[in-house]
Design a protein around this motif. Structure first.
Motif, PDB file in Angstrom:
ATOM      1  N   HIS A 247      77.681  27.881  40.657  1.00  0.00           N
ATOM      2  CA  HIS A 247      77.966  29.208  40.107  1.00  0.00           C
ATOM      3  C   HIS A 247      78.292  30.169  41.242  1.00  0.00           C
ATOM      4  O   HIS A 247      78.063  29.859  42.406  1.00  0.00           O
ATOM      5  CB  HIS A 247      76.749  29.734  39.339  1.00  0.00           C
ATOM      6  CG  HIS A 247      75.548  29.967  40.225  1.00  0.00           C
ATOM      7  ND1 HIS A 247      74.707  28.940  40.616  1.00  0.00           N
ATOM      8  CD2 HIS A 247      75.068  31.085  40.824  1.00  0.00           C
ATOM      9  CE1 HIS A 247      73.765  29.419  41.407  1.00  0.00           C
ATOM     10  NE2 HIS A 247      73.971  30.725  41.569  1.00  0.00           N
ATOM     11  N   ASP A 249      77.245  34.190  42.275  1.00  0.00           N
ATOM     12  CA  ASP A 249      76.338  35.256  41.850  1.00  0.00           C
ATOM     13  C   ASP A 249      77.227  36.396  41.358  1.00  0.00           C
ATOM     14  O   ASP A 249      78.323  36.618  41.873  1.00  0.00           O
ATOM     15  CB  ASP A 249      75.450  35.696  43.023  1.00  0.00           C
ATOM     16  CG  ASP A 249      74.506  34.579  43.463  1.00  0.00           C
ATOM     17  OD1 ASP A 249      74.291  33.629  42.681  1.00  0.00           O
ATOM     18  OD2 ASP A 249      73.994  34.655  44.598  1.00  0.00           O
ATOM     19  N   ASN A 287      74.762  35.715  50.188  1.00  0.00           N
ATOM     20  CA  ASN A 287      75.917  35.309  49.372  1.00  0.00           C
ATOM     21  C   ASN A 287      76.689  36.540  48.932  1.00  0.00           C
ATOM     22  O   ASN A 287      76.082  37.501  48.450  1.00  0.00           O
ATOM     23  CB  ASN A 287      75.458  34.636  48.065  1.00  0.00           C
ATOM     24  CG  ASN A 287      74.813  33.291  48.295  1.00  0.00           C
ATOM     25  OD1 ASN A 287      75.028  32.667  49.323  1.00  0.00           O
ATOM     26  ND2 ASN A 287      74.029  32.841  47.334  1.00  0.00           N
ATOM     27  N   HIS A 305      78.341  28.165  44.712  1.00  0.00           N
ATOM     28  CA  HIS A 305      77.229  27.431  45.334  1.00  0.00           C
ATOM     29  C   HIS A 305      76.340  26.802  44.271  1.00  0.00           C
ATOM     30  O   HIS A 305      76.436  27.131  43.093  1.00  0.00           O
ATOM     31  CB  HIS A 305      76.419  28.374  46.235  1.00  0.00           C
ATOM     32  CG  HIS A 305      75.835  29.554  45.517  1.00  0.00           C
ATOM     33  ND1 HIS A 305      76.584  30.654  45.135  1.00  0.00           N
ATOM     34  CD2 HIS A 305      74.581  29.819  45.091  1.00  0.00           C
ATOM     35  CE1 HIS A 305      75.819  31.525  44.515  1.00  0.00           C
ATOM     36  NE2 HIS A 305      74.589  31.052  44.464  1.00  0.00           N
TER      37      HIS A 305
END
Ligand SMILES: C=C1C[C@]23C[C@@]1(O)CC[C@H]2[C@@]12CCC[C@@](C)(C(=O)O1)[C@H]2[C@@H]3C(=O)O
Ligand SMILES: O=C(O)CCC(=O)C(=O)O
Ligand SMILES: [Fe+2]
Length: 484
Positions: A247, A249, A287, A305
Motif C-alpha cells: 500500500h 500511506d 515514508n 510498501h
C-alpha cells in the motif's frame, strides 16, 4: 460455562494458536518480485539515510530531496528522539498486545470508526486476511480511548499513556522539523517556506495518528515479543502470510519505528523488486504519503510498501501518521509547480482522498490517477446521489430492499459473540432504514451511505473469517438469521 465472546467473534484471530496459515490468510502473488537487501552500504539498493545529528540543515535538505524524489522513503537517524524512550515505547506496545484477547476485543474498531483494535484498516478492501493485529489511536484523545483496553486504569494503563504522550510530544517537534526540511528540499527559499507556512499553516494544523502493529510468527509458538534491543539476526519470511499488504500511506508523511526484527519492504522499479529495509536501532523510516505527493505536485513520490511476517521472530512496529485536518483541501503548492507546467492534481480533502482510494482498491486502479488534473470529477469518490437510484445492495449477510414493507424495513446488525448464545439471548441492534421519500433529503442519503458502508465492512470482515471458521450449515443459518 459460557464461551468467551472473542472466540466467536469473526474479527478475532488467534495467531498464537495457529499451527499453519489457514486459507483465509493465505495470499498468492507475494513472490511476484525478488526481494533484495536494502542494508548493504554503497549498493544501489541501499535505503537512503538522512542523518540530522550534525545540524547541517542544508545538507540534510539535499539528502531529503534526493531520497524523497527517488525512493519516497528514507531512514532517519540523529533525529534527537532518545533511544531510551523508543525502547520504552516498544516495551509498552508489547505489553498492550500481550493483553488477553477479550480485553483487546473490548476496544475493537467498529465499522466506520478510525480508532480501535483490529486488523489494519485497509483489510476491508481484501478478501484475504493479513497476519497482524493493530491498534489505532489519536494521541490527542489517548487517555479516554485507552480506558477501553484498561477499564480499571491501573499501572499498565498509566505507563502506556505516559510513555505515548512523552513520545507524541517529541514526535510533534520532529514532525515540524521534518516538514521544514521537506519544504526546503523542494528548493524553496526561506521566504517561500515562510510564505507557505503563513498562508497554509501546514505545521500548525497537521494532525497525528498512531497505528501500532504486531505480527506474530506462526512457526514457533510461545515466544515473548522481541524488543528492538535484543540482539537478533533474522530471516525475512517468504510465506503465504503477509503482515501488511502492499500500500501507500495516504497522509503527508509517516514515521515508522520497526523493532530489530525487519519486515518493512519498499517497492522499486527498474528492475521491479522489493527492498528490505534494514532494522537500524533508534532510526525511523520516513515514508512519503499520497497527500504529500499531491502537495508537492508529484516531485516527492509516495512509496509503495508492505510488511512481511518474520518466520522466526515476532515483530512489532509503530506508524506515526501526519496529515491535514479533515476539512482542509490539499492541492499542489504553487511554489512546487515548475513554471510553465500546470498543477498535476486537483484539490482534495483527506476523507475525499480515502473515498478515491477505496474505489481504487475495488477496481484495481490508482487513487492518485483519479485525482489527477483533467480526470472527470466523478471519477471516484463516494458520490451522494441527489435522486435515489433503484437500490439493491446484497452481500453475504445482508440484503436491503428499499421497497420492503415499512415494518420490515429495519436493518439488523448482529453483535459479536451471539453465535453460541441461546436464540433468546441474541444481541441485535436494529436500525430504521430510510425509505424512498426520505431519501430525497440529502442527510438521509448520507445516512444511508453511512449504513451501507457499515454493512459492507462488517459483512466483508465476517465473510473472510467465515471462510475459515464456519461450516456451510452454520453459514446458511447465519444467512437465514440475518434475513429474518
Ligand atoms: C491516519 C491513518 C492512516 C491509516 C489510516 C489512518 O486513519 C489510521 C491507520 C493508518 C493505516 C496503518 C496501516 C496501513 C494503512 C494503509 C491502514 O490500513 O491503516 C494506514 C492508513 C493510511 O495511511 O491510509
Ligand atoms: O510494519 C511496518 O513496518 C510497516 C507499517 C506500515 O506500513 C504502516 O503502518 O502503514
Ligand atoms: Fe504503511
Amino acid at each position: 460455562m459460557p464461551t468467551p465472546s472473542h472466540l466467536n467473534n469473526p474479527l478475532y484471530f488467534d495467531f498464537r494458536a495457529a499451527r499453519r496459515v489457514p486459507e483465509s490468510h493465505a495470499w498468492t502473488g507475494l513472490d511476484d518480485h525478488p526481494v533484495v537487501d536494502g542494508g548493504a552500504p554503497g549498493s544501489p539498493d541501499a535505503v537512503p539515510v538522512v542523518d540530522l545529528s550534525d545540524g547541517d540543515l542544508a545538507g540534510a535538505a539535499a539528502s531529503v530531496a534526493s531520497a524523497a524524489e527517488q525512493w519516497g522513503a528514507f531512514l532517519l537517524t540523529g533525529h534527537g528522539v532518545p533511544e531510551e524512550l523508543l525502547a520504552r515505547v516498544e516495551d509498552r506496545i508489547a505489553c498492550m498486545f500481550a493483553l488477553p484477547a477479550a480485553d483487546k476485543m473490548r476496544a475493537v474498531r467498529r465499522p466506520g470508526d478510525a480508532c480501535g483494535y483490529g486488523s489494519p484498516p485497509i483489510s476491508s478492501f481484501f478478501t484475504k486476511c493479513m497476519w497482524s493485529e493493530g491498534y489505532t489511536f489519536s494521541p490527542a484523545s489517548l487517555r479516554g480511548d485507552l480506558r477501553k483496553l484498561w477499564p480499571k486504569a491501573g499501572h499498565d494503563y498509566a505507563s502506556f499513556c505516559d510513555v505515548m504522550e512523552e513520545f507524541h510530544k517529541e514526535m510533534r517537534v520532529l514532525a515540524d522539523k521534518l516538514l521544514e526540511l521537506f519544504l526546503r528540499a523542494l528548493r524553496l527559499t526561506h521566504e517561500q517556506v515562510a510564505a507557505v507556512e503563513a498562508e497554509r499553516r501546514i505545521a500548525e494544523t497537521m494532525t497525528a495518528t498512531m497505528h501500532l502493529n504486531c505480527k506474530l510468527t506462526y512457526a514457533d509458538k510461545g515466544r515473548k515479543l522481541t524488543t528492538w534491543r535484543d540482539d537478533v539476526s533474522c530471516v525475512c519470511a517468504g510465506t503465504r502470510a503477509v503482515g501488511l499488504i502492499a500500500h501507500t500511506d495516504s497522509g503527508f508523511f509517516t514515521f515508522v519505528l520497526q523493532s530489530l526484527v525487519p519486515g518493512l519492504q519498499l517497492f522499486r522499479h527498474g528492475p521491479d523488486r522489493w527492498v528490505s529495509v534494514p532494522a537500524v536501532p533508534g532510526a525511523f523510516v520516513v515514508n512519503v504519503g499520497d497527500l504529500f505527493h499531491i502537495l508537492t505536485n508529484g516531485r516527492f513520490h509516495s512509496v509503495y510498501h508492505r510488511a512481511v511476517v518474520n518466520r522466526d521472530m515476532d515483530r512489532i512496529s509503530l506508524g506515526y501518521f501526519l496529515g491535514p485536518p479533515p476539512h482542509a483541501k490539499v492541492a499542489p503548492l504553487p511554489e512546487a509547480v515548475t513554471p510553465g507546467r500546470a498543477p498535476a492534481y486537483r484539490a482534495v480533502t483527506w476523507p475525499e482522498y480515502m473515498g478515491f482510494r477505496k474505489k481504487a482498491f475495488a477496481t484495481g486502479g490508482s487513487a492518485l490517477k483519479m485525482v489527477a488534473a483533467g480526470e472527470p470529477d466523478d471519477a471516484g469518490a463516494a458520490v451522494v446521489h441527489q435522486s435515489p437510484p433503484p437500490l439493491v445492495v446484497s452481500s453475504y449477510l445482508f440484503v436491503v430492499l428499499l421497497d420492503m414493507p415499512a415494518d420490515a424495513r429495519r436493518l439488523k446488525l448482529s453483535r459479536p459473540g451471539r453465535r453460541r448464545q441461546g436464540r433468546g439471548e441474541e444481541e441485535k441492534d436494529t436500525l430504521p432504514l430510510p425509505n424512498r421519500a426520505s431519501l430525497a433529503k440529502e442527510e438521509e442519503t448520507e445516512r444511508l451511505l453511512c449504513l451501507l458502508h457499515c454493512m459492507v465492512e462488517s459483512s466483508l470482515a465476517s465473510n473472510k473469517m467465515h471462510g475459515r471458521m464456519l461450516s456451510d450449515a452454520d453459514q446458511e443459518e447465519d444467512d437465514a438469521m440475518a434475513m429474518a
